[in-house]
Design a protein around this motif. Structure first.
Motif, short mmCIF file in Angstrom:
data_model
loop_
_atom_site.label_atom_id
_atom_site.label_comp_id
_atom_site.label_asym_id
_atom_site.label_seq_id
_atom_site.Cartn_x
_atom_site.Cartn_y
_atom_site.Cartn_z
N SER A 1 -58.66 -59.30 -36.15
CA SER A 1 -58.11 -58.25 -35.31
C SER A 1 -58.84 -56.92 -35.47
O SER A 1 -58.48 -55.94 -34.83
N GLY A 2 -59.87 -56.88 -36.32
CA GLY A 2 -60.59 -55.64 -36.55
C GLY A 2 -59.91 -54.73 -37.55
O GLY A 2 -60.54 -54.16 -38.42
N PRO B 1 -64.05 -63.61 -37.02
CA PRO B 1 -64.33 -62.30 -36.42
C PRO B 1 -64.36 -62.31 -34.89
O PRO B 1 -64.29 -61.25 -34.28
N THR B 2 -64.46 -63.50 -34.28
CA THR B 2 -64.46 -63.56 -32.81
C THR B 2 -63.20 -64.22 -32.28
O THR B 2 -63.10 -64.51 -31.09
N GLY B 3 -62.21 -64.46 -33.14
CA GLY B 3 -61.04 -65.23 -32.75
C GLY B 3 -60.22 -64.61 -31.64
O GLY B 3 -59.56 -65.32 -30.88
N SER B 4 -60.26 -63.28 -31.49
CA SER B 4 -59.47 -62.62 -30.45
C SER B 4 -60.32 -62.18 -29.26
O SER B 4 -59.84 -61.44 -28.40
N LEU B 5 -61.58 -62.67 -29.21
CA LEU B 5 -62.51 -62.24 -28.15
C LEU B 5 -62.81 -63.39 -27.20
O LEU B 5 -62.75 -64.56 -27.58
N ASP B 6 -63.17 -63.06 -25.97
CA ASP B 6 -63.63 -64.10 -25.06
C ASP B 6 -65.00 -64.59 -25.50
O ASP B 6 -65.66 -63.96 -26.34
N THR C 1 -64.73 -69.71 -39.62
CA THR C 1 -64.53 -69.95 -38.20
C THR C 1 -64.14 -71.40 -37.97
O THR C 1 -64.41 -72.27 -38.80
N HIS C 2 -63.49 -71.67 -36.83
CA HIS C 2 -63.24 -73.05 -36.44
C HIS C 2 -64.02 -73.39 -35.17
O HIS C 2 -63.88 -74.46 -34.63
N GLU C 3 -64.90 -72.44 -34.74
CA GLU C 3 -65.63 -72.62 -33.50
C GLU C 3 -67.09 -73.00 -33.77
O GLU C 3 -67.84 -72.21 -34.37
#
Length: 238
Positions: free
Chosen positions: A102-103, A179-184, A210-212
């Motif tokens: 979430s930053g 770090p990118t979990g809430s981003l498109d 990450t899980h991506e």
């Protein structure tokens, strides 16, 4: 998208973080069940695994935020388990950087003040800390946002401000939890490209949860956490 290429530091770096046989439970629920992991100096390491596998718990143990029930974490030859909490806090302040999903920007502060915060906490004079912080705005494509607050920025902009805050004090290790979990996806790829590029320029080791797979593709190496244990994938430390 193209994944990151392995940096020379990652190929030849010595071990900077080593975890051996980590066990940690939350009440009756086991989170880590004998996890082992070594991280090379200067590499970008992706820690992957399904939700609830223990990957974030492992990151918090590596960073000295959580203390395992048993097992040992060493950073640069120092055993975290032998440190007092104030010593671990100083270690996190002086040698580690953090980026979370979430930053977690301080809403009352401007973007440049958020970036300067680690320097201010370490005793840098305000004018000098803000001067150093401002240099990151052009580097991370944030020109013109120095005086904006979190509510005045997009999610991708706020996350890049959080990234600048994580790197501004030139940490030895940057810990990034989803770090990118809430981003498109497009914004996430921009953030990952900037994060890994800046870290490699700084010679900073990155431990990335990450899980991506698209995010993990930016790393030099991947490991998988399943049921509280680490499975080393291709490119593993030997």
């Amino acid at each position: 998208m193209s994944g990151a290429k392995s940096s020379p530091a990652a190929q030849s770096g010595s071990v900077i973080i080593e975890a051996r046989d980590l066990v940690l439970s939350f009440g009756e629920t086991p989170a880590l069940r004998g996890a082992d992991l070594s991280v090379r100096r200067g590499e970008v390491l992706a820690v992957m695994g399904p939700s609830g596998s223990g990957k974030s718990t492992l990151l918090y143990c590596l960073a000295g935020i959580l203390v395992p029930d048993s097992g040992e974490v060493s950073f640069d030859g120092q055993r975290l388990g032998t440190m007092r909490e104030e010593q671990r806090s100083r270690l996190r302040r002086d040698r580690f950087g953090f980026v979370f999903q979430s930053g977690q920007l301080v809403p009352e502060l401007t973007a440049e003040e958020n970036v300067a915060l680690p320097l201010l906490l370490a005793g840098t004079r305000r004018e000098e800390a803000l001067r150093i912080a401002r240099a990151w705005f052009a580097r991370l494509e944030l020109d013109g946002l120095e005086r904006h607050r979190a509510g005045e920025m997009s999610g991708g902009q706020a996350q890049r401000v959080a990234l600048a805050r994580g790197l501004v004090a030139h940490p030895d290790v940057l810990f990034a939890d989803e770090p990118t979990g809430s981003l498109d996806s497009l914004t996430g790829e921009l953030v990952m490209g900037l994060m890994t590029g800046a870290a490699r320029e700084e010679g900073t080791t990155v431990v990335l949860v990450t899980h991506e797979p698209r995010v993990a593709a930016y790393a030099d190496r991947e490991v998988i956490v399943r049921d509280g244990k680490v499975t080393t994938s291709e490119g593993a430390l030997r």
